[in-house]
Design a protein around this motif. Structure first.
Motif, PDB file in Angstrom:
ATOM      1  N   LYS A  76       0.848  -1.195   0.000  1.00 25.52           N
ATOM      2  CA  LYS A  76       0.000   0.000   0.000  1.00 25.52           C
ATOM      3  C   LYS A  76       0.878   1.238   0.000  1.00 25.52           C
ATOM      4  CE  LYS A  76      -3.782   2.352   2.414  1.00 25.52           C
ATOM      5  NZ  LYS A  76      -3.149   3.686   2.447  1.00 25.52           N
ATOM      6  N   ALA A  78      -0.009   5.382  -0.201  1.00 17.81           N
ATOM      7  CA  ALA A  78      -1.069   6.397  -0.282  1.00 17.81           C
ATOM      8  C   ALA A  78      -2.410   5.715  -0.574  1.00 17.81           C
ATOM      9  CB  ALA A  78      -0.724   7.457  -1.322  1.00 17.81           C
ATOM     10  N   ASN A  79      -3.069   6.033  -1.682  1.00 15.25           N
ATOM     11  CA  ASN A  79      -4.369   5.449  -2.021  1.00 15.25           C
ATOM     12  C   ASN A  79      -4.245   4.330  -3.059  1.00 15.25           C
ATOM     13  OD1 ASN A  79      -5.396   7.414  -0.334  1.00 15.25           O
ATOM     14  ND2 ASN A  79      -7.102   7.910  -1.675  1.00 15.25           N
ATOM     15  N   ASN A  80      -3.104   3.646  -3.059  1.00 18.30           N
ATOM     16  CA  ASN A  80      -2.866   2.581  -4.029  1.00 18.30           C
ATOM     17  C   ASN A  80      -2.560   1.270  -3.313  1.00 18.30           C
ATOM     18  OD1 ASN A  80      -2.793   4.342  -6.531  1.00 18.30           O
ATOM     19  ND2 ASN A  80      -1.139   5.267  -5.333  1.00 18.30           N
ATOM     20  N   LEU A 110     -10.921   2.111   5.663  1.00 13.92           N
ATOM     21  CA  LEU A 110     -10.568   3.106   4.652  1.00 13.92           C
ATOM     22  C   LEU A 110     -11.436   4.358   4.773  1.00 13.92           C
ATOM     23  CD1 LEU A 110     -10.150   0.778   1.526  1.00 13.92           C
ATOM     24  CD2 LEU A 110      -8.418   1.499   3.196  1.00 13.92           C
ATOM     25  N   SER A 111     -10.781   5.505   4.723  1.00 12.72           N
ATOM     26  CA  SER A 111     -11.503   6.782   4.713  1.00 12.72           C
ATOM     27  C   SER A 111     -12.183   6.979   3.364  1.00 12.72           C
ATOM     28  CB  SER A 111     -10.532   7.936   4.971  1.00 12.72           C
ATOM     29  OG  SER A 111      -9.848   7.762   6.199  1.00 12.72           O
ATOM     30  N   GLY A 113     -12.993   8.132  -0.184  1.00 14.10           N
ATOM     31  CA  GLY A 113     -12.076   8.455  -1.261  1.00 14.10           C
ATOM     32  C   GLY A 113     -12.042   7.348  -2.291  1.00 14.10           C
ATOM     33  N   THR A 114     -11.137   7.461  -3.250  1.00 12.79           N
ATOM     34  CA  THR A 114     -10.976   6.457  -4.295  1.00 12.79           C
ATOM     35  C   THR A 114      -9.600   5.813  -4.172  1.00 12.79           C
ATOM     36  OG1 THR A 114     -12.469   7.625  -5.805  1.00 12.79           O
ATOM     37  CG2 THR A 114     -10.952   6.035  -6.786  1.00 12.79           C
ATOM     38  N   TYR A 115      -9.566   4.499  -4.231  1.00  9.72           N
ATOM     39  CA  TYR A 115      -8.343   3.723  -4.069  1.00  9.72           C
ATOM     40  C   TYR A 115      -8.110   2.884  -5.327  1.00  9.72           C
ATOM     41  CZ  TYR A 115      -9.014   5.018   0.814  1.00  9.72           C
ATOM     42  OH  TYR A 115      -9.195   5.725   1.977  1.00  9.72           O
ATOM     43  N   THR A 131     -14.137   2.927  -4.749  1.00  9.77           N
ATOM     44  CA  THR A 131     -14.612   4.194  -4.202  1.00  9.77           C
ATOM     45  C   THR A 131     -15.316   3.934  -2.878  1.00  9.77           C
ATOM     46  OG1 THR A 131     -14.885   5.142  -6.407  1.00  9.77           O
ATOM     47  CG2 THR A 131     -16.078   6.206  -4.609  1.00  9.77           C
TER      48      THR A 131
END
Length: 267
Positions: A76, A78-80, A110-111, A113-115, A131
């Motif tokens: 992981k 950031a958002n990836n 997860l907050s 957002g888009t991952y 999402t």
């Protein structure tokens, strides 16, 4: 039989590496390559402190032992998420029933957002976007050869929701089932309107009703769902009283937004 553990290793301040592996190693453990598509089901894991996103993964291929696992790793940044499926774990103890090899990959709380998800197997990758909102998980994914998502939309269980069933062995006990459900409202439960769709633990139809699950095992059954913000012990006591009065005739279950599962016959 082996289990999977996520090991956390700090690589750089924003980098996490998670590895699905065995917590004990046996000389008899062996491995084989992944040679079929991996099907993925999106689920939410409930607890009092967090709501985690979990990917339930299973091979399309069916094996002769139901307890084969999938070895995997997760990186992981950031958002990836980069999820690599490495191989099939052949347990040294075979539970002799047909089934796929499987793994449960916990992506954490997860907050919104888009991952970005990068799925890799046998040197090939496919991409998906997850999402997250307060009420929904949504997967955007073009089906490929190596991976398939069984569900691309999962509604989140809202705070203070309780749901469950009352199973009973004969029609004359319908009034007892209704009395239990009415008594929940006396305790403070109120009707909760939910959008139609899949909530992981249950489904809501186009009329807003909770669907009766297939193969529930009871001659008769009633389903319920409510919002409930009072003491859960009051519900447990109600379940216990009815269960003791109708031993082996009534079977009450209750699930909560915190991940609790209460069975009247065990209270």
């Amino acid at each position: 039989m082996k289990t999977h553990i996520l090991f956390l290793i700090v690589l750089v301040p924003v980098l996490l590496f998670l590895n699905g592996c065995e917590d004990t190693v046996s000389d008899n453990t062996s491995y084989t390559s992944i040679d079929s598509r991996i099907n993925i089901k999106l689920r939410e894991e409930l607890s009092a402190n967090s709501k985690n996103v979990v990917l339930y993964c299973r091979t399309e291929r069916i094996y002769g032992c139901i307890n084969y696992g999938i070895d995997y790793s997760v990186i992981k940044t950031a958002n990836n998420f980069r999820i690599k499926f490495n191989r099939i774990i052949i347990s040294d103890i075979c539970l002799t029933a047909l089934g796929p090899a499987s793994a449960q990959i916990n992506l954490g709380n997860l907050s919104a957002g888009t991952y970005n998800l990068t799925l890799e197997v046998n040197g090939k990758t496919e991409s998906a976007a997850l999402t997250v909102t307060d009420s929904l998980y949504q997967i955007n994914f073009l089906p490929g050869f190596d991976f398939k998502f069984d569900n691309t939309k999962l509604h989140r269980v809202p705070p203070y929701l309780i749901w469950g069933s009352v199973g009973y062995i004969k029609d004359s006990l319908t009034n007892v089932a209704d009395t239990f459900i009415d008594s929940l409202q006396i305790l403070g439960a109120v009707q909760k309107n939910l959008s139609p769709g899949d909530y992981g633990f249950f489904e809501i139809d186009s009329f807003g009703n909770i669907l009766t699950p297939d193969n529930h095992g009871y001659p008769f059954i009633k389903m319920y769902k409510f919002e409930y913000q009072n003491d859960l012990n009051s519900i447990k006591e109600l379940m216990k009283r009815i269960q003791q009065q109708y031993v082996n005739q009534i079977y009450i279950s209750c699930n909560t937004w915190q991940g609790d599962v209460f069975y009247g016959w065990t209270l």
